[in-house]
Each structure stands twice: as C-alpha cells, then as structure tokens.
Enzyme design. Structure first.
Site, PDB file in Angstrom:
ATOM      1  N   ILE A  25       0.849  -1.203   0.000  1.00 53.05           N
ATOM      2  CA  ILE A  25       0.000   0.000   0.000  1.00 53.05           C
ATOM      3  C   ILE A  25       0.882   1.251   0.000  1.00 53.05           C
ATOM      4  CG2 ILE A  25      -1.836   1.291   1.185  1.00 53.05           C
ATOM      5  CD1 ILE A  25      -2.797  -1.339   2.420  1.00 53.05           C
ATOM      6  N   ASN A  37      12.248  -0.615   6.347  1.00 48.67           N
ATOM      7  CA  ASN A  37      13.396  -1.507   6.596  1.00 48.67           C
ATOM      8  C   ASN A  37      13.390  -2.723   5.669  1.00 48.67           C
ATOM      9  OD1 ASN A  37      11.348  -3.037   7.621  1.00 48.67           O
ATOM     10  ND2 ASN A  37      12.287  -3.410   9.615  1.00 48.67           N
ATOM     11  N   LEU A  86       2.506   3.942   7.902  1.00 51.06           N
ATOM     12  CA  LEU A  86       2.031   2.643   7.424  1.00 51.06           C
ATOM     13  C   LEU A  86       2.941   1.494   7.844  1.00 51.06           C
ATOM     14  CD1 LEU A  86       0.390   4.626   5.590  1.00 51.06           C
ATOM     15  CD2 LEU A  86       0.619   2.965   3.758  1.00 51.06           C
ATOM     16  N   THR A 144       6.842  -4.093  17.053  1.00 51.39           N
ATOM     17  CA  THR A 144       6.886  -3.121  15.948  1.00 51.39           C
ATOM     18  C   THR A 144       5.620  -2.280  15.933  1.00 51.39           C
ATOM     19  OG1 THR A 144       8.071  -4.763  14.660  1.00 51.39           O
ATOM     20  CG2 THR A 144       7.229  -2.872  13.456  1.00 51.39           C
ATOM     21  N   TYR A 153      -2.196  -9.303  16.711  1.00 53.71           N
ATOM     22  CA  TYR A 153      -2.153  -8.278  15.671  1.00 53.71           C
ATOM     23  C   TYR A 153      -3.328  -7.316  15.847  1.00 53.71           C
ATOM     24  CZ  TYR A 153      -2.164  -6.055  11.105  1.00 53.71           C
ATOM     25  OH  TYR A 153      -2.154  -5.126  10.098  1.00 53.71           O
ATOM     26  N   LYS A 189      -2.998  -3.349  16.815  1.00 57.92           N
ATOM     27  CA  LYS A 189      -3.556  -2.279  15.977  1.00 57.92           C
ATOM     28  C   LYS A 189      -4.611  -1.485  16.752  1.00 57.92           C
ATOM     29  CE  LYS A 189      -1.299  -1.996  12.286  1.00 57.92           C
ATOM     30  NZ  LYS A 189      -0.708  -0.694  11.945  1.00 57.92           N
TER      31      LYS A 189
END
Ligand code: UDP
Length: 319
Positions: A12, A32, A76, A95, A149, A153
């Site tokens: 994206i 990265n 993003l 992360t 996850y 988020k």
C-alpha cells in the site's frame, strides 16, 4: 508539501508514495524492507523528490531527524500478514506498538498531522458486519497469536486518538479492509496474490477451510486516494475511518473467478486450517465494512468492481 511515509516500500505504501509524487509532494520514505521491497518503488526511484531511508521506525534518532522536516506523516510501517503474525508474534507486537508510539510522540512535539494505518482485524470476530467504526471489538483469547495483531492495531488506534485528545495532535486513523492490487505478494498469507500466482503457475489453488468464509476486497488505488483525502480533511481529525469495499465474495467463489480468468484447467483444493496455519487457528466467517462515515466525510466511494480489480491484478502479475 513534504510527506513522510513510513512503510513506503510496502504494497500500500508504494502506491501511496506514487500518488503523493504525482501530486507534486516531496516524499521521504522510511522502510526496513522487512516485508517491503525496493522494486515496489522502481517507477519512482529516479524521481528527485523521493528520498529513501532503509531503516526501521524503531530508530528514534532517524525519526527525530526526519519528522521536523515533514509537513505530514503517513504511518504505514507495521508487521502485517496473518502468516507473519502467527510465525513472529514478538516482532509483530513490538513493531506495531512501539513504532507507532515513537512516531506519534515525535510528531506531537512538532505538530505535524499524522495518518495512522490500522486494519479491519481490529473489528475482530463480531457478527461479520457491515462494521461501523464505533462497533464493539470482539477479540479471541491471548493464547491465539492472530489476535495479537488485532490488539496491537487497536492500541495504535487508542494512541492516535489519545494524542489527538490530550496533546492536540492532528491525527486520523484509516482502517484498511483487505486491500488488494498489483505488487501485493502472497508470502505473508494474503489470499488474492496467492490464488493468482498459484493459478498462473499451474495450481492448485488452496482454499482454506470450506471456502464459505467471505471478505470484501478494496482496490489499493481507492484506499490510497481515501487516505490522502482523510489527511487533508480537518473534520476527519481525531476519528477512525473504514476504507475498502463493501462488495462481498466467498473465498471459494474468489478461487473460481480467478481460475476462470487465468487457467480453467487448474485444480482448486481445500486445505484444513490447522495445516494452513497452526492448531486452533480461528478464521473469520465474514467481514464487511460500513463505508458511510468515509462517504459522508470525504465522499469516498469504491470505483472498481471486484472483477475489474482482479483483471488488473492478473494483468500485472502475468507481465
Ligand atoms: N485463504 C485461503 N487460501 C490461502 C490464503 C488465505 O483460503 O492460500 C483464506 C483465509 O483463510 C481467509 C481469507 O482467505 O479466510 C482471507 O485471508 P487473508 O489472509 O488474505 O486476509 P484476512 O484473513 O486477514 O482477512
């Protein structure tokens, strides 16, 4: 206008970078190349308004160097893909939470507007939708990695809204629902690029479970335009927006359509979930976004049907 795009070499992200360059922006990318790829930015590589930094968003020094020079930040960068999440849960959680926290904290010191990319995973396993942005989240247990996850988020969304509320940061959250398009790869689990490459290489196409589960797939071009519009709409700040499509399709039907468009001779096989992911993996039966908030606020509307999107993806993949 100078934009910073974290994760700008991702699927994206790279489409967003191209759209911003086309609008005349200067674009700084931090990526990265963990799931992102240098080739994704090939078309933009020679553009003098693009500056690429191969580095992690966990590098606070780099963020402190770049953010003061940015007029706006599209965040993003994240660990994505159901397969990666199941295989590397520590990396995913760290992360997604720490990276977002750093971006928001430093952005708030400079007042630069931030768009935080979130995911329909946050909707969890409710009734399947159409989900509104303010519906309850129903997540599975902490013993199932998939939900780490969704929870990470959700924390990103909480953080963005909290920075807006408490520190006055112009922040907006875009919740992407199963975005698809050229350059997406199947390696991290995403179904459409997997089915397309399976079909183009002679099969079989692997449908997990019985294939009655449904999704609605958003065209990357629409999602990227929506993200830029949200960034530019003052009314959007401090709020969450679904972006994607509300055209629903079962995974079996998706496999059949991709087969019909590529190679009608290819076999479609069904693979049990515990073989595909891990024992106890929980799939979602249905997930559809309610797009009314984005429609009312920025005039968002999907521009392509699923068939048109699949044609474009197959054409790009066959090239
Ligand atoms: N899926 C499948 N075969 C594959 C990969 C995925 O049948 O090779 C299914 C998966 O189990 C899910 C749907 O396709 O029901 C969408 O999966 P994806 O990982 O793309 O997105 P998400 O589960 O996050 O919606």
């Amino acid at each position: 206008m100078r934009s910073l795009v974290t994760g700008g070499a991702g699927f994206i992200g790279s489409h967003l970078v191209e759209a911003l360059l086309e609008r005349g922006d200067e674009v700084m990318v931090v990526d990265n190349l963990s799931t992102g790829r240098r080739e994704n930015l090939e078309a933009a590589a020679e553009n003098p308004r693009l500056a690429f930094h191969e580095d992690t968003i966990m590098n606070e020094g780099l963020l402190r160097e770049l953010i003061p020079g940015a007029d706006r930040i599209f965040h993003l960068a994240a660990a994505v893909g159901v397969m990666l999440i199941v295989e590397r849960p520590v990396h995913t959680i760290e992360t997604n939470i720490h990276g977002t926290e750093l971006v928001l904290r430093i952005a708030a010191e400079h007042g630069a507007p931030v768009l935080v990319a979130s995911s329909s995973e946050v909707c969890g396993k409710g009734d399947g939708g159409p989900y509104r942005e303010d519906d309850d989240m129903v997540l599975g247990p902490t013993s199932r990695s998939r939900w780490s996850y969704a929870a990470s988020k959700a924390v990103d969304e909480f953080l963005a809204l909290a920075y807006h509320k408490e520190r006055g940061l112009p922040a907006v959250v875009a919740r992407f629902f199963n975005t698809i398009g050229p350059r997406q790869v199947g390696r991290y689990g995403m179904v459409v690029p997997r089915f397309v490459s399976q079909a183009l290489s002679g099969g079989p196409i692997t449908v997990y479970g019985d294939g009655t589960q449904t999704r609605s797939f958003g065209w990357v071009g629409d999602v990227v335009r929506g993200a830029i519009a949200l960034m530019e709409e003052p009314e959007a700040r401090g709020r969450v927006f679904n972006l994607g499509s509300d055209e629903e399709v079962s995974i079996r039907e998706l496999a059949e359509r991709i087969r019909a468009k590529t190679d009608p001779g290819v076999e479609i096989v069904h693979v049990p979930y515990e073989e595909a992911y891990e024992a106890g993996f929980e799939d979602l039966g249905r997930r559809v976004p309610d797009l009314s908030r984005a429609r009312e606020t920025i005039g968002y509307r999907p521009t392509l049907t699923l068939d048109e999107i699949l044609d474009r993806i197959i054409e790009a993949a066959a090239r």
